[in-house]
Enzyme design. Structure first.
Site, PDB file in Angstrom:
ATOM      1  NE  ARG A  50      -2.970   0.456   3.267  1.00 33.12           N
ATOM      2  CZ  ARG A  50      -2.248   0.549   4.389  1.00 33.12           C
ATOM      3  NH1 ARG A  50      -1.432   1.589   4.580  1.00 33.12           N
ATOM      4  NH2 ARG A  50      -2.335  -0.363   5.319  1.00 33.12           N
ATOM      5  CE1 TYR A 102     -15.891  11.372 -16.566  1.00 34.28           C
ATOM      6  CE2 TYR A 102     -15.483  11.424 -14.205  1.00 34.28           C
ATOM      7  CZ  TYR A 102     -15.786  10.723 -15.343  1.00 34.28           C
ATOM      8  OH  TYR A 102     -15.990   9.375 -15.270  1.00 34.28           O
ATOM      9  CG  ASP A 174      -9.214  16.382 -14.945  1.00 34.52           C
ATOM     10  OD1 ASP A 174      -8.466  15.783 -15.748  1.00 34.52           O
ATOM     11  OD2 ASP A 174     -10.285  15.900 -14.532  1.00 34.52           O
ATOM     12  CE  LYS A 199     -11.779   8.252 -18.490  1.00 37.14           C
ATOM     13  NZ  LYS A 199     -12.166   9.485 -17.829  1.00 37.14           N
TER      14      LYS A 199
HETATM   15  C1  LIG Z   1     -12.694   9.889 -16.555  1.00 34.17           C
HETATM   16  C2  LIG Z   1     -12.376  11.206 -16.011  1.00 34.17           C
HETATM   17  C3  LIG Z   1     -12.170  11.402 -14.641  1.00 34.17           C
HETATM   18  C4  LIG Z   1     -12.333  10.276 -13.640  1.00 34.17           C
HETATM   19  O1  LIG Z   1     -11.351   9.298 -13.806  1.00 34.17           O
HETATM   20  P1  LIG Z   1     -11.562   7.739 -13.447  1.00 34.17           P
HETATM   21  O2  LIG Z   1     -10.270   7.124 -13.841  1.00 34.17           O
HETATM   22  O3  LIG Z   1     -12.739   7.259 -14.238  1.00 34.17           O
HETATM   23  O4  LIG Z   1     -11.820   7.683 -11.985  1.00 34.17           O
HETATM   24  C5  LIG Z   1     -11.823  12.664 -14.205  1.00 34.17           C
HETATM   25  N1  LIG Z   1     -11.705  13.691 -15.066  1.00 34.17           N
HETATM   26  C6  LIG Z   1     -11.899  13.548 -16.393  1.00 34.17           C
HETATM   27  C7  LIG Z   1     -11.754  14.721 -17.286  1.00 34.17           C
HETATM   28  C8  LIG Z   1     -12.241  12.307 -16.914  1.00 34.17           C
HETATM   29  O5  LIG Z   1     -12.464  12.171 -18.224  1.00 34.17           O
END
Ligand SMILES: *Cc1c(COP(=O)(O)O)cnc(C)c1O
Length: 383
Positions: A50, A102, A174, A199
């Site tokens: 962890r 998001y 982000d 992504k």
């Molecule tokens: C998918 C996404 C998230 C969340 O990420 P996860 O890996 O699904 O928890 C946050 N911000 C954006 C812009 C995203 O596309």
């Protein structure tokens, strides 16, 4: 020499060192929860997975390298990474956040952390006067997502970082939609960069993972503490897959951008399409900012078919064959989504429509297939 590498070399070598045991060229998947000690506290640097794991360490170093940051952290998901960032705050603190966020990020802020006494202001970030007017002594964090999802608005990171610096507020970005290939928020003045590595970074729709990269040693120690204390870490297999994905990020992004550009122009000239949202168009309201802070315009776009409503938009996405109807984005394969019923269903309709996410909006994550095939597929579905 590795510190000075250019981006296309960093994705492959950044922060990496050869495995010492057998000279494995790829970092092994250390599928272990714990590590032997010869005497209490005497070990080879790892105690419990962890806290840290060598495969995760390899990924964390790669993440830091490609974002030009000092410290990288990998989490179980993008939202787990965000969760760790918000845990830097205390009850009574306030956050100013991008409004067309998001859906899951909005849900985390509004449905979880609001109840812990943290106040969130969701605002459009094109007017700095609005941001400035909301800043008080309680404001501790500005949260920026750019390009925004799914409206493809572009927020000027450098401009906002001037405000956050002057007011001693943290700026977190982000960077999921752009990826570090296109945009490096730390270079533009942000304090923290966060990714849903699910992504573009991992890039093959086969793993859920999140990341944080930052420069400041004190904040890094706090994030390291939260990562271990809250425990939302990713496993060694997922770390390995993400690291492997990152090695082709530059090639994939180049093709994503090229294909999306062709599709954006195809849709724009289509008689049955009302509007296309893609920051590469000269008449996109934030085109100049996109040109300034991004290397290219990305693989994401949205559009509204002429005279369409919820039902007819759904019909179009149902008819697509090569584009898979699915949540998520950033994989090698093309995906289509209907934000109002899918990614943004957790945002109330009134809030959603305020930022432009109408019932007829369709979002595309353009993959790296042959673009001619993708256009044929769209042509058939739009009719
Ligand atoms: C998918 C996404 C998230 C969340 O990420 P996860 O890996 O699904 O928890 C946050 N911000 C954006 C812009 C995203 O596309």
């Amino acid at each position: 020499m590795k510190k000075k590498l250019k981006f296309n070399s960093k994705v492959i070598h950044g922060g990496q060192s050869l495995e010492k045991g057998y000279g494995a060229v790829m970092p092994p998947i250390y599928q272990t929860s714990t590590y032997a000690q010869t005497s209490p506290g005497k070990h080879l640097g790892y105690e419990y997975s962890r806290t840290h794991n060598p495969t995760r360490t390899a990924l964390e170093k790669s993440l830091a390298s490609i974002e030009n940051g000092n410290h990288g952290f990998a989490f179980a998901s993008g939202l787990a990474a965000m969760d760790a960032i918000i845990k830097l705050l205390k009850p009574g603190d306030e956050v100013i956040s991008t409004n067309d966020l998001y859906g899951g990020s909005y849900r985390l802020f509004d449905k979880i952390f609001k109840d812990f006494g943290i106040k969130f202001h969701f605002i459009p970030m094109d007017k700095t006067s609005l941001i400035k007017s909301l800043i008080t002594k309680k404001t501790k964090l500005i949260w920026v997502e750019t390009p925004t999802n799914p409206m493809m608005n572009i927020i000027d990171i450098e401009l906002i970082s001037n405000i956050s610096r002057n007011n001693k507020i943290l700026l977190a970005v982000d960077n999921t939609f752009a990826s570090p290939y296109l945009q490096k928020p730390l270079n533009l003045g942000a304090d923290i960069v966060m990714h849903s590595a699910t992504k573009y970074l991992a890039g093959h729709s086969d793993v859920i993972l999140g990341s944080i990269v930052l420069n400041d040693d004190v904040i890094a120690e706090k994030i390291r503490f939260i990562q271990n204390a809250s425990g939302a870490i990713c496993g060694p297999m997922d770390s390995f897959l993400t690291l492997r994905g990152i090695k082709t990020l530059h090639l994939r992004m180049k093709r994503h951008c090229k294909n999306a550009k062709k599709i954006a122009h195809y849709l724009k000239s289509h008689s049955k399409i009302e509007k296309v949202f893609w920051p590469g168009f000269q008449n996109h309201p934030n085109h100049e900012i996109a040109k300034k802070q991004m290397k290219n315009f990305g693989g994401m776009l949205s559009f509204i078919p002429k005279g369409s409503d919820y039902k007819s938009a759904v019909k179009i996405v149902e008819k697509l064959e090569l584009f898979t109807l699915a949540e998520s984005l950033g994989g090698v394969e093309s995906l289509a989504g209907h934000p109002a019923s899918m990614t943004h269903a957790s945002i109330p309709k009134i809030e959603r429509e305020k930022s432009g996410v109408v019932d007829s909006l369709i979002r595309l994550s353009v993959g790296i297939e042959d673009v001619e095939d993708l256009i044929l597929d769209l042509d058939k579905a739009i009719g």
